[in-house]
Each structure stands twice: as structure tokens, then as C-alpha cells.
Design a protein around this motif. Sequence first.
Motif, mmCIF file in Angstrom:
data_model
loop_
_atom_site.group_PDB
_atom_site.id
_atom_site.type_symbol
_atom_site.label_atom_id
_atom_site.label_comp_id
_atom_site.label_asym_id
_atom_site.label_seq_id
_atom_site.Cartn_x
_atom_site.Cartn_y
_atom_site.Cartn_z
ATOM 1 N N ALA A 78 0.535 -0.707 0.003
ATOM 2 C CA ALA A 78 -0.155 0.148 0.365
ATOM 3 C C ALA A 78 0.641 1.136 0.072
ATOM 4 O O ALA A 78 0.365 2.233 0.330
ATOM 5 C CB ALA A 78 -0.812 0.341 0.890
ATOM 6 N N HIS A 79 2.321 1.511 -0.275
ATOM 7 C CA HIS A 79 2.871 2.721 0.075
ATOM 8 C C HIS A 79 4.168 2.251 -0.610
ATOM 9 O O HIS A 79 5.174 0.808 -0.074
ATOM 10 C CB HIS A 79 3.095 3.065 1.411
ATOM 11 C CG HIS A 79 4.036 4.340 1.309
ATOM 12 N ND1 HIS A 79 3.617 5.181 1.803
ATOM 13 C CD2 HIS A 79 5.223 4.241 1.531
ATOM 14 C CE1 HIS A 79 4.444 6.330 1.618
ATOM 15 N NE2 HIS A 79 5.910 6.033 1.724
ATOM 16 N N LEU A 80 4.882 2.186 -1.487
ATOM 17 C CA LEU A 80 6.129 2.073 -1.907
ATOM 18 C C LEU A 80 6.517 3.695 -2.752
ATOM 19 O O LEU A 80 5.732 3.889 -3.729
ATOM 20 C CB LEU A 80 6.334 0.542 -2.483
ATOM 21 C CG LEU A 80 5.714 0.664 -3.894
ATOM 22 C CD1 LEU A 80 6.593 0.908 -5.281
ATOM 23 C CD2 LEU A 80 5.482 -1.045 -3.484
ATOM 24 N N HIS A 81 7.932 3.570 -3.640
ATOM 25 C CA HIS A 81 8.232 4.103 -4.382
ATOM 26 C C HIS A 81 9.294 3.407 -5.390
ATOM 27 O O HIS A 81 10.118 3.548 -4.609
ATOM 28 C CB HIS A 81 9.886 5.188 -3.974
ATOM 29 C CG HIS A 81 8.907 6.117 -2.495
ATOM 30 N ND1 HIS A 81 8.733 7.495 -2.591
ATOM 31 C CD2 HIS A 81 8.543 4.976 -1.265
ATOM 32 C CE1 HIS A 81 7.911 7.710 -1.234
ATOM 33 N NE2 HIS A 81 8.183 6.462 -0.406
ATOM 34 N N TYR A 82 8.151 3.198 -6.263
ATOM 35 C CA TYR A 82 8.973 2.508 -7.373
ATOM 36 C C TYR A 82 10.240 2.393 -7.597
ATOM 37 O O TYR A 82 11.502 2.297 -8.226
ATOM 38 C CB TYR A 82 8.196 2.065 -8.237
ATOM 39 C CG TYR A 82 8.332 2.899 -9.785
ATOM 40 C CD1 TYR A 82 9.213 2.203 -10.792
ATOM 41 C CD2 TYR A 82 8.025 3.827 -10.070
ATOM 42 C CE1 TYR A 82 9.251 3.744 -11.817
ATOM 43 C CE2 TYR A 82 7.397 4.871 -10.913
ATOM 44 C CZ TYR A 82 8.700 4.543 -12.442
ATOM 45 O OH TYR A 82 9.263 5.308 -13.110
ATOM 46 N N THR A 233 0.394 10.923 0.928
ATOM 47 C CA THR A 233 1.885 11.601 1.211
ATOM 48 C C THR A 233 2.259 10.592 2.540
ATOM 49 O O THR A 233 2.335 9.734 2.839
ATOM 50 C CB THR A 233 0.885 13.042 1.453
ATOM 51 O OG1 THR A 233 1.817 13.535 2.227
ATOM 52 C CG2 THR A 233 0.217 12.306 2.409
ATOM 53 N N HIS A 234 3.700 11.262 3.158
ATOM 54 C CA HIS A 234 3.737 10.787 4.351
ATOM 55 C C HIS A 234 4.029 11.980 5.314
ATOM 56 O O HIS A 234 2.888 12.334 5.601
ATOM 57 C CB HIS A 234 5.313 11.450 4.301
ATOM 58 C CG HIS A 234 5.803 10.235 3.433
ATOM 59 N ND1 HIS A 234 6.282 10.201 1.795
ATOM 60 C CD2 HIS A 234 6.795 8.928 3.135
ATOM 61 C CE1 HIS A 234 6.336 10.028 0.798
ATOM 62 N NE2 HIS A 234 6.514 8.909 1.523
ATOM 63 N N LEU A 235 3.711 11.145 6.695
ATOM 64 C CA LEU A 235 2.649 11.580 7.899
ATOM 65 C C LEU A 235 3.787 11.650 8.779
ATOM 66 O O LEU A 235 3.964 10.025 9.601
ATOM 67 C CB LEU A 235 1.453 11.106 8.139
ATOM 68 C CG LEU A 235 0.759 11.647 9.933
ATOM 69 C CD1 LEU A 235 0.969 12.954 9.945
ATOM 70 C CD2 LEU A 235 -0.635 11.435 9.842
ATOM 71 N N GLY A 272 1.758 7.851 4.832
ATOM 72 C CA GLY A 272 2.619 6.312 5.201
ATOM 73 C C GLY A 272 3.341 7.201 5.963
ATOM 74 O O GLY A 272 3.920 8.039 6.886
ATOM 75 N N HIS A 273 3.571 5.770 7.167
ATOM 76 C CA HIS A 273 4.290 6.020 8.129
ATOM 77 C C HIS A 273 3.103 6.243 9.847
ATOM 78 O O HIS A 273 3.045 5.248 10.360
ATOM 79 C CB HIS A 273 5.964 6.384 8.053
ATOM 80 C CG HIS A 273 6.438 6.464 6.991
ATOM 81 N ND1 HIS A 273 7.316 5.165 6.978
ATOM 82 C CD2 HIS A 273 6.645 7.137 5.958
ATOM 83 C CE1 HIS A 273 7.837 5.388 5.965
ATOM 84 N NE2 HIS A 273 7.857 5.886 5.050
ATOM 85 N N ALA A 274 2.730 7.190 9.990
ATOM 86 C CA ALA A 274 1.885 7.976 10.689
ATOM 87 C C ALA A 274 2.924 6.661 11.865
ATOM 88 O O ALA A 274 2.101 6.727 13.184
ATOM 89 C CB ALA A 274 0.627 7.526 10.674
ATOM 90 N N THR A 323 5.564 -2.166 1.688
ATOM 91 C CA THR A 323 7.434 -2.612 1.484
ATOM 92 C C THR A 323 8.100 -0.979 2.049
ATOM 93 O O THR A 323 9.175 -1.154 2.417
ATOM 94 C CB THR A 323 7.726 -2.948 0.531
ATOM 95 O OG1 THR A 323 7.324 -2.355 -0.457
ATOM 96 C CG2 THR A 323 7.089 -3.812 0.271
ATOM 97 N N ASP A 324 7.357 0.473 1.603
ATOM 98 C CA ASP A 324 8.271 1.732 1.612
ATOM 99 C C ASP A 324 9.359 1.092 0.689
ATOM 100 O O ASP A 324 10.010 1.473 0.967
ATOM 101 C CB ASP A 324 8.494 2.357 2.850
ATOM 102 C CG ASP A 324 8.952 3.867 2.841
ATOM 103 O OD1 ASP A 324 8.277 3.838 1.346
ATOM 104 O OD2 ASP A 324 9.685 4.055 3.178
ATOM 105 N N THR A 325 9.481 0.578 -0.383
ATOM 106 C CA THR A 325 10.563 0.594 -1.468
ATOM 107 C C THR A 325 11.229 1.919 -1.987
ATOM 108 O O THR A 325 10.425 2.142 -2.386
ATOM 109 C CB THR A 325 10.015 -0.623 -2.490
ATOM 110 O OG1 THR A 325 9.784 -2.000 -2.630
ATOM 111 C CG2 THR A 325 11.577 -0.369 -3.096
#
Length: 436
Positions: A78-82, A233-235, A272-274, A323-325
Motif C-alpha cells: 500500500a505504499h512504496l516508491h518504484y 503522502t507521508h506523515l 505513510g508511516h504515521a 514495503t516502502d521500497t
Amino acid sequence: MNTRASSGEILVGQTIGFSGNPLTEGPGTARHDARGAVLIKDGKIAEVGNADDLRRAHPEADVTDYGDRLILPGFVDAHLHYPQTAIIASWGKRLIDWLNSYTFPEEIRLSDPAYARQIAGRFFDLSLGHGTTTVASFCTVSPVSVTAFFEEAEARGLCAIGGKTCMDRNAPEALTDTAQSAYDDSKALLETWHGRGRLSYAVTPRFAPTSTREQLEALGALWAEFPDCPMQTHLSEQTDEVTWVAELFPEARDYLDVYEQTGLLGRGGLYGHAIHLTERERRRLLEEGGALIHCPTSNTFIGSGLFDMGGLAAEGQIIGLATDTGGGSSFSMLRTMAAAYEIGQLRGTPLHPSALLWLATEGSARALRLEHRVGTLAPGTDADIVVLDLASTPAIAQRAAEANDIWEAVFPTIMMGDDRAVHDVRIAGKRWQAGA
Ligand code: GUN
Ligand code: ZN
């Protein structure tokens, strides 16, 4: 074998399904069938049940017997950076230095369409090889990287979410846009890709520190125009970052308030993260239905902190797993479940294997508002499936051989498994083959 359109294909193996949320309601919500089956017709799951029953009811269907392997919905990341595929596992930095040292230089390279296509293709093949069939990915600031992402997803027939990362400050010039161009480019990409086949577009401000208030407001306005789109986004990932946000936005009550004041808090929001949340932030996330995306390998790798899975789940937050790759250190949702378990242990909340499997499939799909399409074995959903070998290495096999129930059989694969555990992957019923 491709699924025959008329009579379908029955996959036989062990199956696990859920009638509720095992994270909050316990493992009793899981159904295990040691000799289960899934009937696939026209790319969709038509029926799930006992293998003998399904075979009797559909004698004309092809049968693929996976023995005692485990048939699950394909994993949902549900959250990553290809774009960070090629810099995964870069040593020695915490978030802001890691972004500046490794991430931004690599993301600049994806302004080249040929390189972006190469990395997008590589990413999807790695991800599929690890059993992940749906991802929600940040692209780079360059629209070229978004086109590459969606073209490679479409070529593989995937259900995927992506969006142009927007940044108009605190990043290299080659990676910045403006409030207006972020709005215009995002809208053009959204109109091209959102709802095309199995693809969805996510409005994507990177995080508060790399956007001006003006840019966040422009993206908030865009999201309001297209509320069925996700917003990612990120939090509150690291404490230094939280402090920086307070300096950059002194008028905000807290980090989440920056998003709240700019139209970026709501249902369909993916945060993301929280990790470092105040009571007010938790209450507002719950009230507005934003989804918290737990990225455990990233949180330990970059040294961010320990997500409060127990507390957040108990208060009813929507939670996905990712994964947040390449901040995360693995493409594998198995490894990601293992890290979530380990973080749970450090917080005194051991997560049951049923909860881990649910998070990696239905939980993430719910966070992405895609549960009617992927993340379960429910009839009518798309037949995106992973088949796991629960004895994929000697170390796993010798432990699984001692198992007294399905959870003891599957937990060694969760803790020690990797792409070797992935026996088969189906995308809308069709077998995925690396490089095909
Ligand atoms: N915060 C802002 N950008 C990023 C990113 O690319 N990775 C992680 N882990 N956190 C971020
Ligand atoms: Zn991220």
C-alpha cells in the motif's frame, strides 16, 4: 495454462479466507480449508469452497492442483516508491540525509523516459516475483516516470495505483515543480490514467516539508475535484521531520493539521508511516477515515520508530501494510509481515499470523478502497492470486514439518520466507511468468 473463458479453471490447495478483521476480532474470523479450491472464470474469482465440492459442481473446468501449497489473494503493497528500486538497501542515513544522499539523485535519473521504463519494468517483475499483485506507488516529480509506471503496469494487466510526486521546495531544482504545474501535470495524468483498465491515479504530495502551503492547497483542490482518487503522502515518520514541519508551518497545530488545513485529510487519504502521532492527530484520522500505512522494514531500516499497531487498530483506525521500497529494505510482503511482527513484539503486541496475512491482503486493499476488486478470494473480485510453498527452504521446511495447525505451518514462511516461497502468481487469472 490460461483460463478457458467458458468453463474456467479450478485451483486446488490450502485456502485461508476471512469473515472479519482478525487484527481486531481475532483469528476466529479466519477460515482455513486444507483441501480448498478457487474457481476462476473470465479473470474473476467465480467460487471458493471445498475442492471436492467445486470439482463435482464444475466437472468441465480445468484443474490445477497445488497440493498442500497455500492459495491466497495476491499481496497488496500500500505504499512504496518504484523509482527507488535501484537504491534499495543504501547504508547509514536517517530520513532527510537518506533522501538527499541517495533518493533525490536517483529520482532525477527517472526524468529519462528510457531509464524510467527500465526501472518500472524491473520493479514490477521484482514485486510480482515476491507475490505482490497490487501496489500504490509514488513516482517522481517528472510526468515521464508516471507514464512509465502505468504503461508497465498496463502491459502486465495489473491493478495498480500511482501518482506524480509533487515538490516545490527543499529538493534539488531538477526535482521541483510549482504549485500550478503540480496541479496541471497531476490533473492531466489523472485524466489519462485514472480508471483506465485496472489503473488508478493518486494525488501525491511527497510530504509537508517539500511543498509550500500553496502547492498543498492546489493539490487539495485537485483531490476535491476527484474525490474517488486516492491521495498518498507521508506523515510523522521521524521526530526530526516532525520538528521541521512545525518550523515550516508554525500556524499548524501539528503535522496532520498541515494536511487538514489544505484539504488533504479525508477518506481515501493514505498516510505513510504515521508513527509519532499526537492524540489530536489520531482522533482526526479516525474521524475523517484516513488510512495509516505501516512500513515496518523502512521504519527499522531508516531508524524511524515503532508503529503503534495495537493501539491504532484497537481504536478503529484503517491500517494498511507496505514495503516502502526503497526506504524499506525488501520487496517482499512476507519479510514486511515479519518486520511488523517484530515491531509488534517490541511494543508488546504480538500479531497473530492471521492478522499479518490479513494486513498484507484485505487490510491493504481496504486502505486503498480496492477491496471490491483485489485482496480477498471473494467471488466477483479479480483473480489476482499468489500460491505459497510453505516448505520453500530447508530451514522453513523442517519447522513447518512440526506444525500442529495451519498457523504454525504458515508462520515460518512469514518469518523466514522470500521469493522462493512464491510458487505461482496469477494476474486476473493468468499465470504470470517472469520476463514474458
Ligand atoms: N518522506 C518523504 N519522502 C520519503 C521517501 O521517499 N521515503 C520515505 N521513507 N519517507 C519519505
Ligand atoms: Zn514513502
